[in-house]
Design a protein around this motif. Structure first.
Motif, PDB file in Angstrom:
ATOM      1  N   HIS E 202       0.875  -1.114   0.040  1.00 13.11           N
ATOM      2  CA  HIS E 202      -0.009   0.074   0.249  1.00 13.11           C
ATOM      3  C   HIS E 202       0.868   1.259  -0.208  1.00 13.11           C
ATOM      4  O   HIS E 202       0.408   2.373  -0.040  1.00 13.11           O
ATOM      5  CB  HIS E 202      -0.815   0.113   1.205  1.00 13.11           C
ATOM      6  N   ASN E 203       2.147   1.049   0.396  1.00  9.60           N
ATOM      7  CA  ASN E 203       3.202   1.908   0.279  1.00  9.60           C
ATOM      8  C   ASN E 203       3.617   2.653  -1.056  1.00  9.60           C
ATOM      9  O   ASN E 203       4.488   1.569  -1.490  1.00  9.60           O
ATOM     10  CB  ASN E 203       4.016   1.624   1.219  1.00  9.60           C
ATOM     11  N   ILE E 204       3.214   3.513  -1.465  1.00 10.30           N
ATOM     12  CA  ILE E 204       3.657   3.953  -2.822  1.00 10.30           C
ATOM     13  C   ILE E 204       5.181   4.278  -2.739  1.00 10.30           C
ATOM     14  O   ILE E 204       5.973   3.739  -3.939  1.00 10.30           O
ATOM     15  CB  ILE E 204       3.011   5.120  -3.465  1.00 10.30           C
ATOM     16  N   GLU E 205       5.628   4.861  -1.937  1.00 14.13           N
ATOM     17  CA  GLU E 205       7.068   4.975  -1.811  1.00 14.13           C
ATOM     18  C   GLU E 205       7.968   3.762  -1.989  1.00 14.13           C
ATOM     19  O   GLU E 205       8.920   3.592  -2.717  1.00 14.13           O
ATOM     20  CB  GLU E 205       7.396   5.943  -0.518  1.00 14.13           C
ATOM     21  N   GLU E 206       7.359   2.548  -1.225  1.00 17.04           N
ATOM     22  CA  GLU E 206       8.061   1.463  -1.308  1.00 17.04           C
ATOM     23  C   GLU E 206       8.159   1.018  -2.550  1.00 17.04           C
ATOM     24  O   GLU E 206       9.109   0.394  -2.873  1.00 17.04           O
ATOM     25  CB  GLU E 206       7.192   0.634  -0.173  1.00 17.04           C
ATOM     26  N   ALA E 207       6.814   1.001  -3.124  1.00 16.72           N
ATOM     27  CA  ALA E 207       6.878   0.363  -4.547  1.00 16.72           C
ATOM     28  C   ALA E 207       8.034   1.060  -5.253  1.00 16.72           C
ATOM     29  O   ALA E 207       8.420   0.299  -6.170  1.00 16.72           O
ATOM     30  CB  ALA E 207       5.460   0.429  -5.223  1.00 16.72           C
ATOM     31  N   VAL E 208       7.939   2.328  -5.445  1.00  9.81           N
ATOM     32  CA  VAL E 208       8.917   3.030  -6.420  1.00  9.81           C
ATOM     33  C   VAL E 208      10.229   2.860  -5.856  1.00  9.81           C
ATOM     34  O   VAL E 208      11.296   2.546  -6.769  1.00  9.81           O
ATOM     35  CB  VAL E 208       8.547   4.431  -6.170  1.00  9.81           C
ATOM     36  N   PHE E 209      10.543   2.693  -4.480  1.00  6.01           N
ATOM     37  CA  PHE E 209      11.880   2.447  -4.088  1.00  6.01           C
ATOM     38  C   PHE E 209      12.289   0.752  -4.696  1.00  6.01           C
ATOM     39  O   PHE E 209      13.598   0.852  -4.994  1.00  6.01           O
ATOM     40  CB  PHE E 209      12.001   2.275  -2.668  1.00  6.01           C
ATOM     41  N   LEU E 210      11.287   0.033  -4.600  1.00  6.37           N
ATOM     42  CA  LEU E 210      11.942  -1.524  -4.898  1.00  6.37           C
ATOM     43  C   LEU E 210      11.811  -1.656  -6.350  1.00  6.37           C
ATOM     44  O   LEU E 210      12.756  -2.540  -6.705  1.00  6.37           O
ATOM     45  CB  LEU E 210      11.119  -2.249  -4.113  1.00  6.37           C
ATOM     46  N   SER E 211      11.002  -1.480  -6.862  1.00 11.40           N
ATOM     47  CA  SER E 211      10.406  -2.365  -8.335  1.00 11.40           C
ATOM     48  C   SER E 211      11.155  -1.588  -9.666  1.00 11.40           C
ATOM     49  O   SER E 211      11.349  -0.501  -9.742  1.00 11.40           O
ATOM     50  CB  SER E 211       9.082  -2.436  -8.347  1.00 11.40           C
ATOM     51  N   ARG E 238      15.403   8.440  -2.293  1.00 14.03           N
ATOM     52  CA  ARG E 238      13.891   8.548  -1.960  1.00 14.03           C
ATOM     53  C   ARG E 238      13.579  10.177  -2.219  1.00 14.03           C
ATOM     54  O   ARG E 238      12.309  10.705  -2.251  1.00 14.03           O
ATOM     55  CB  ARG E 238      13.296   8.323  -0.684  1.00 14.03           C
ATOM     56  N   PHE E 239      14.472  11.047  -2.131  1.00 14.04           N
ATOM     57  CA  PHE E 239      14.287  12.338  -2.303  1.00 14.04           C
ATOM     58  C   PHE E 239      14.684  12.931  -3.477  1.00 14.04           C
ATOM     59  O   PHE E 239      14.749  14.196  -3.762  1.00 14.04           O
ATOM     60  CB  PHE E 239      15.031  13.153  -1.104  1.00 14.04           C
ATOM     61  N   SER E 240      14.976  12.196  -4.556  1.00  9.97           N
ATOM     62  CA  SER E 240      15.397  12.746  -5.822  1.00  9.97           C
ATOM     63  C   SER E 240      14.332  13.182  -6.378  1.00  9.97           C
ATOM     64  O   SER E 240      13.010  12.558  -6.356  1.00  9.97           O
ATOM     65  CB  SER E 240      16.163  11.479  -6.490  1.00  9.97           C
ATOM     66  N   GLU E 241      14.491  14.033  -7.607  1.00  6.74           N
ATOM     67  CA  GLU E 241      13.208  14.634  -8.149  1.00  6.74           C
ATOM     68  C   GLU E 241      12.304  13.613  -8.834  1.00  6.74           C
ATOM     69  O   GLU E 241      11.225  13.695  -8.663  1.00  6.74           O
ATOM     70  CB  GLU E 241      13.718  15.723  -9.039  1.00  6.74           C
ATOM     71  N   GLU E 242      12.967  12.732  -9.558  1.00  7.48           N
ATOM     72  CA  GLU E 242      12.274  11.520 -10.365  1.00  7.48           C
ATOM     73  C   GLU E 242      11.398  10.648  -9.611  1.00  7.48           C
ATOM     74  O   GLU E 242      10.453  10.445  -9.822  1.00  7.48           O
ATOM     75  CB  GLU E 242      13.349  11.021 -11.065  1.00  7.48           C
ATOM     76  N   PHE E 243      12.176  10.541  -8.345  1.00 12.67           N
ATOM     77  CA  PHE E 243      11.475   9.714  -7.416  1.00 12.67           C
ATOM     78  C   PHE E 243      10.198  10.270  -6.745  1.00 12.67           C
ATOM     79  O   PHE E 243       9.184   9.738  -6.809  1.00 12.67           O
ATOM     80  CB  PHE E 243      12.361   9.096  -6.245  1.00 12.67           C
ATOM     81  N   VAL E 244      10.141  11.488  -6.431  1.00 15.46           N
ATOM     82  CA  VAL E 244       8.936  12.151  -5.909  1.00 15.46           C
ATOM     83  C   VAL E 244       7.947  12.305  -7.068  1.00 15.46           C
ATOM     84  O   VAL E 244       6.663  12.074  -6.736  1.00 15.46           O
ATOM     85  CB  VAL E 244       9.402  13.472  -5.193  1.00 15.46           C
ATOM     86  N   ARG E 245       8.355  12.708  -8.340  1.00 11.03           N
ATOM     87  CA  ARG E 245       7.502  12.621  -9.443  1.00 11.03           C
ATOM     88  C   ARG E 245       6.569  11.597  -9.567  1.00 11.03           C
ATOM     89  O   ARG E 245       5.662  11.399  -9.765  1.00 11.03           O
ATOM     90  CB  ARG E 245       8.509  13.160 -10.632  1.00 11.03           C
ATOM     91  N   LEU E 246       7.469  10.451  -9.367  1.00 13.31           N
ATOM     92  CA  LEU E 246       6.916   9.029  -9.909  1.00 13.31           C
ATOM     93  C   LEU E 246       5.903   8.749  -8.782  1.00 13.31           C
ATOM     94  O   LEU E 246       4.623   8.421  -9.240  1.00 13.31           O
ATOM     95  CB  LEU E 246       7.884   7.926  -9.971  1.00 13.31           C
ATOM     96  N   ARG E 247       6.389   9.060  -7.467  1.00 11.87           N
ATOM     97  CA  ARG E 247       5.483   8.685  -6.359  1.00 11.87           C
ATOM     98  C   ARG E 247       4.154   9.444  -6.759  1.00 11.87           C
ATOM     99  O   ARG E 247       3.118   9.067  -6.391  1.00 11.87           O
ATOM    100  CB  ARG E 247       6.089   9.207  -5.061  1.00 11.87           C
ATOM    101  N   ALA E 248       4.179  10.721  -6.951  1.00  9.36           N
ATOM    102  CA  ALA E 248       2.993  11.735  -7.191  1.00  9.36           C
ATOM    103  C   ALA E 248       2.094  11.074  -8.460  1.00  9.36           C
ATOM    104  O   ALA E 248       0.926  11.016  -8.043  1.00  9.36           O
ATOM    105  CB  ALA E 248       3.383  13.036  -7.284  1.00  9.36           C
ATOM    106  N   LYS E 249       2.775  10.596  -9.217  1.00 10.69           N
ATOM    107  CA  LYS E 249       2.003  10.164 -10.571  1.00 10.69           C
ATOM    108  C   LYS E 249       1.191   8.758  -9.971  1.00 10.69           C
ATOM    109  O   LYS E 249       0.047   8.962 -10.470  1.00 10.69           O
ATOM    110  CB  LYS E 249       3.002   9.905 -11.601  1.00 10.69           C
ATOM    111  N   ILE E 250       1.801   8.115  -9.453  1.00  8.32           N
ATOM    112  CA  ILE E 250       1.107   6.709  -8.896  1.00  8.32           C
ATOM    113  C   ILE E 250      -0.231   7.292  -8.151  1.00  8.32           C
ATOM    114  O   ILE E 250      -1.161   6.805  -8.323  1.00  8.32           O
ATOM    115  CB  ILE E 250       1.997   5.843  -8.248  1.00  8.32           C
TER     116      ILE E 250
END
Ligand SMILES: Nc1ncnc2c1ncn2[C@@H]1O[C@H](COP(=O)(O)OP(=O)(O)OP(=O)(O)O)[C@@H](O)[C@H]1O
Ligand SMILES: Nc1ncnc2c1ncn2[C@@H]1O[C@H](COP(=O)(O)OP(=O)(O)OP(=O)(O)O)[C@@H](O)[C@H]1O
Ligand SMILES: [Mg+2]
Ligand SMILES: [Mg+2]
Lengths: 256, 321, 263, 263, 256
Positions: E202-211, E238-250
């Motif tokens: 359920h954790n979007i951050e986790e999904a982006v971090f891992l997969s 986790r604080f890179s721009e691309e990471f945060v962008r993806l998180r927000a998108k999901i």
């Protein structure tokens, strides 16, 4: 609100609470190592801390489920010796009754309080709607997803409308959206009824969003590392500077 | 049932599904109870002596057709009851599996025989017979069991011999898995078997009925002993005992329907039984002290004498010769 | 605490004895119908010593235990094996269902003719009767237990690589069924021990608690009969304690999960 | 599918009958020693019609059912009540433990003298013997079940406001114990039905399946004895089906949790 | 790595998968409504979606635990009809064996693979250390806290070293710190062994971090809303721009 006039009273008092477990192999595990905490009536207190530090154990002691400890725990000035009608707990692993449907799980607390069945059902339906389980009234727990079970556990406790509500990671299995919605709903309910809530969570954002006071537990043997007051206006803005600052602060205390 | 002074409404009687007790079946079947006594006999059939005597001891019956030994322990403890008549003497036989070579008592040595447990008539007769014939009883393997077990054991060839009352031996014979090698009348002639036991309070408070009942008993035994009535008796046994006609045809077997409790030979036999039970430690008073009963303590033959006097008149009433 | 427990444990037997004594004194007062507890107590002691001919209780108990052990151990082994299989494998359960359910209600005594036929008048024949009594409780409890194993354990085992049925049986079904099986063992042991009377009715030996009860009945000595009943009770109690101890040892892991401890 | 199930169900009885016929034909070949299945089948049919004097099976079955119902219903009620209390309340469990465990192993047949004493030769006396047989399995299964209720349910109930013991018993312990209780009912029903033979041994009535088995033995017709054994089996099977149906209805909620369905 | 040469092979293929449940009251609940998904060997795929949408159900079908569905599911080109040795699952509710200690729970998968007991125990100890449960080897599951149980479940699956690892919210009960640590460890293990992992969270951050790939499920009846490739270098910031962008998108796709 009958208790309204007592707002500010020290509802729960924990004095030098120590707790250890004896494992089946005889080894002793020190868990709580001298906890002192006052909780005022109407207050929303969150507890955060590392996994296995004793948060669940602490709630169980407050609930009167575990009386094998040293130190003192008072509820409304009286020693807690057994579970009472004024405290309700939401369990980390839900503890739904497998032989009761969703609806009947939720009416349980009302039934034992002697409410008429029709009235109890009506009330339960309200909370089923609140947590978004419409259509699953007659499902049995094993027919539900993890998140849905958690919603039932939540509704089952909320419907009882007790003075003190102890909640053990009650939103942990929910997706972000539902979680945010339930958080808002919880604040809503709390503001309307001014329950005294003790809330265990791993989610720092959640703790800051919800509570008046965040209690930070250390690793085992567990002491209170710090207590932070959250004095932000509600509804809170998760992206406000103060919010983010507090979040970071708690995270850093936890990590230290 | 209440054995009070007031007029009794019925007479509870117990017996066993043995043809030694044919008399009571006949009385019931012919309705002589109502005709002569004016009250109904209620008949309870027990599979064996122990439960029958347990019920009798608890006061549930006033008259019992029963083996001579089951009442003795109770009488020793002071039960208020007496043997008032004989139901039969003799009437048991030793059955052997077909291939058994019987050459006399000594052929039992080293063999297995099943009969009623120690203290029973059959056991006592067997032991006396063996001892009198110089057989070392310790060389005979004696197993305990009732009629059903005896037949089952014979069938399965689990034993060589069985010793049981009529009609059990004929069952084995008719069905081809046993043969009669000797009957009890040839082992211990005239030995007691079944008796009529009556409660003391019943005798005292309903003497007239008691005597009339005894008279009926005497008449019934005469009736069944009469060969002319055999066909009727066979049907009676088929009906009441559920045995096959083939088996019933053997009636009366070696059973002797003698009724007189004053018979010397019978009294001697009873004395022997009393002695045997005393030696086995079976007869004890209520404090647990061994009691050596004697026939005079347990038999009331006065009633029999009075009953005999009534026999001709009752026979007339029943239309019997 | 210890004392309180002792008193608790003694409460019901003492009350029972009191009631029995009163019942005797008020309603019966007839030594050939029922013996009062005081009388039974004395007889019991005497019978233990073997001073009454034919009635030496310890020897009889040994014979009965021998019959019990033979019949019960076979019943337990076969009831366990078939129960596990029947609980887990539905088609096996179905295939034995009718036979089991028709034979189950036939009482041990009714099997005496068959026992004699199959085993003659041997100790094995007595054991067979006891077997019949004990087998079905063990089987039924075990198979109910095995078919009630929670799905999640079996599924977890499967996804962890337990692909063979034998592995699932050995490592999941059997341990998860243990509590039910042990209840079955206790019930079955009770029934088995109960069957000693029936098993000793038909001349398999001249010793045995059951045989002596029948003999006591023939001799119309309520004190002897009740003493032997008590002896059956006492030995039964000891057997039960043994099973309970075993149960507690094997089910240590349940201690923290369940509310009370089974006893 | 349906057909396959039918075949499965019939497999074991057919095999058994075959084995029996062969055993008879090869080893026995004597109709007075053991009846072959074919003979029993015919006798069974005849006995159903009442054409054999004294042996009208349906009537006997009714009498036996009457004894069973009386004894078993009382055993179930009392076993359930005491079992729930004993399972949940430790001091109650302790206080009845000794008495229960001493009386439990005493076999129903051994109670015949007491039954005659207490109830005379009535149907109640037969019911008492049956009661003795059925009571303990129900009690034991229920109390084991009640003391094995998972702690988390009781604790959840308590914190939801169920502060009275009666509430906990009614709303948690009883429903959670239901599966064990119903297993107890099935085992107990089996034992109760088994006891009809013992219960009808001592002249309580001239009808009853048990009484007729004894009569058949005395007058020695293996075909009648086995027919009556079969009848006991068949009625027992029907009773068991009834209890299983009830169980399935009451335990609907367990269907999705457990691996197999109990049957 | 024996499977190394097959990297890029389509290990799992899901074709038009439909699944419904029949409730005990007879009502039909449509859950999965035509799922098509390919998972390449060695890929780390995350699945996110609202509570009750069918994520657990989907994993159960992949694992071969549920075969009552329409459509097709292939593992290595073969239809999945029952649980196989090459797939291991971490359950949302742990499913620990209550009669086994922590250590013996973890050795389970090794035992059934026929490993010698001493070796299995040694291996298990390694993983106990990895998840931080030292000292609890001989505890029974009921003596553990929620988070600790989850760690056992995780270790029990990892130690089996299967080709395909299905994980149902395996870190949901852990505190932030442990969670972050375990995430890093998971990436570590995955990089070393190149398991194929399907991961529900359920954790979007986790999904982006891992997969490598995040699959977004819709509400019931569930379809795939979107699949996002995450092409960030590991270890991810986790604080890179691309990471945060993806998180927000999901998050926004989920919310839409
Ligand atoms: N019944 C028990 N017996 C023995 N030890 C126990 C028992 N319950 C808890 N413990 C131990 O006490 C410690 C604290 O457990 P507790 O459940 O309170 O942790 P927690 O803070 O709630 O953790 P989590 O966040 O993982 O839920 C753990 O180390 C656990 O192993
Ligand atoms: N055994 C079952 N019987 C009937 N319905 C079921 C069953 N299992 C799941 N369901 C239903 O299927 C739907 C999907 O359940 P599932 O557990 O797959 O959801 P999920 O996406 O894993 O949710 P969560 O995030 O809350 O764990 C739910 O609505 C649930 O009620
Ligand atoms: Mg916890
Ligand atoms: Mg799920």
């Amino acid at each position: 609100m009958e208790e309204g006039d007592n707002l500010g009273e020290k509802l729960l008092m924990v004095r030098n609470l120590k707790k250890y477990f004896k494992g089946q192999n005889g080894k002793i595990l020190e868990v709580l190592d001298g906890i002192n905490l006052d909780i005022t009536r109407g207050e929303f207190t969150s507890i955060v801390g590392p996994s296995g530090c004793g948060k669940t154990t602490f709630l169980r002691i407050l609930a009167g489920l575990d009386t094998q400890y040293e130190g003192e725990v008072y509820l409304k000035g009286e020693k807690v010796t057994k579970p009472g009608i004024s405290t309700t707990m939401v369990f980390q692993d839900f503890a739904l009754f497998p032989w009761r449907t969703v609806l009947k799980n939720i009416t349980f607390g009302l039934e034992v309080r002697g409410m008429r069945m029709e009235e109890a059902i009506e009330k339960a339906r309200e909370y089923i709607k609140l947590v978004g389980l419409d259509g699953f009234e007659n499902a049995y727990p094993h027919e539900l997803s993890g998140g849905m079970k958690q919603k039932v556990a939540l509704a089952r406790a909320l419907v009882c409308n007790p003075e003190v509500l102890l909640m053990d990671e009650p939103l942990a299995s929910l997706d972000l959206q539902t979680r945010n919605m339930m958080q808002a709903e919880l604040v809503n309910i709390w503001q309307r009824t001014r329950k005294t809530i003790v809330y265990v969570t791993h989610n720092i954002e959640e703790a800051v969003f919800l509570s008046d006071k965040v209690v930070i537990f250390s690793k085992r043997p567990t002491k209170i590392k710090d207590i932070l007051e959250v004095e932000l206006e509600r509804p809170r803005d998760r992206f406000s500077e103060e919010f983010v600052r507090l979040r970071a602060k708690i995270a850093s205390i936890l990590a230290s | 049932f209440s054995a009070g002074k007031k007029a009794i409404k019925q007479i509870p009687v117990s017996c066993q599904p043995s043809w030694h007790h044919t008399a009571i079946y006949l009385i019931k079947e012919k309705g002589w109870d109502v005709k002569i006594l004016g009250v109904n006999i209620t008949l309870t059939v027990f599979p064996s002596g122990p439960p029958q005597m347990e019920a009798f001891g608890a006061g549930q019956h006033v008259i019992a057709y029963v083996g001579a030994t089951p009442p003795l322990p109770l009488l020793a403890k002071g039960m208020d009851a007496k043997i008032v008549a004989v139901a039969n003497t003799e009437g048991s036989s030793i059955i052997a599996v077909p291939e058994f070579q019987y050459t006399g008592p000594s052929s039992l040595e080293g063999k297995t025989i099943m009969t009623y447990p120690p203290g029973s008539i059959q056991y006592t007769v067997l032991m006396k017979w063996l001892t009198d014939n110089g057989v070392n009883v310790s060389k005979v393997n004696v197993k305990s069991g009732g009629p059903a077990e005896i037949l089952e054991a014979l069938r399965a060839k689990a034993v060589d011999l069985g010793f049981a009352p009529d009609p059990t031996p004929y069952n084995a014979v008719v069905n081809g898995y046993g043969k009669i090698v000797i009957s009890s009348k040839d082992m211990v002639p005239g030995h007691p078997c079944c008796v009529v036991l009556m409660r003391g309070d019943f005798i005292r408070e309903n003497k007239e009925v008691a005597v009339k009942f005894l008279a009926l008993h005497i008449i019934a035994e005469e009736y069944i002993s009469d060969p002319r009535n055999k066909e009727e008796v066979v049907s009676l046994l088929v009906k009441y005992l559920g045995i096959s006609r083939e088996v019933a045809e053997n009636f009366p077997g070696t059973t002797n329907f003698q009724t007189d409790p004053r018979n010397k030979n019978w009294l001697n036999g009873m004395d022997l039984l009393c002695d045997e039970l005393y030696k086995l430690g079976i007869t004890k008073d209520s404090n647990g002290n061994p009691v050596r009963l004697a026939p005079k303590d347990i038999v009331d033959s006065a009633l029999y004498g009075e009953a005999l006097k009534l026999v001709p008149q009752i026979k007339k009433e029943l239309g019997l010769p | 605490m210890k004392l309180r427990d002792m008193l608790l444990y003694l409460a019901s037997p003492l009350l029972f004895i009191l009631g029995w004594e009163l019942y005797y004194d008020i309603f019966i007062r007839n030594p050939f119908v029922l013996a009062p507890p005081s009388k039974v107590f004395i007889t019991f002691i005497i019978l233990l010593s073997g001073r009454v001919a034919n009635f030496f209780m310890p020897l009889d108990a040994l014979y009965s235990l021998y019959h019990y052990l033979m019949g019960f151990s076979i019943a337990t082994l076969s009831g366990f094996t078939l129960g596990i299989l029947a609980g887990y494998i539905e088609s096996f359960r179905k295939s034995i269902y009718l036979l089991v359910e028709i034979i189950r209600p036939i009482p041990p005594i009714a099997w005496i003719p068959i026992a004699i036929l199959l085993f003659k008048l041997t100790h094995e024949a007595a054991a067979f009767i006891i077997f019949i009594g004990a087998f079905f409780p063990v089987l039924l409890n075990t198979s109910t237990g095995a078919s009630s194993v929670e799905k999640e354990y079996i599924e977890a085992a499967m996804t962890l690589g337990a692909t063979k049925t034998s592995q699932i049986l050995l490592k999941v079904v059997i341990p998860a069924t243990l509590p039910s099986f042990l209840t079955g063992v206790r019930v079955g042991s009770g029934v088995a021990w109960m069957c000693v009377v029936a098993a000793e009715l038909f001349g398999v030996s001249s010793y045995g608690l059951g045989y002596k009860i029948e003999l006591g009945r023939m001799y119309h000595s309520p004190d002897i009969v009740i003493s032997y009943m008590l002896m059956i009770g006492v030995v039964g109690l000891i057997l039960d304690r043994m099973w309970t101890k075993l149960e507690e040892t094997l089910l240590k892991w349940r201690r923290g999960i369940t509310w009370g401890r089974s006893s």
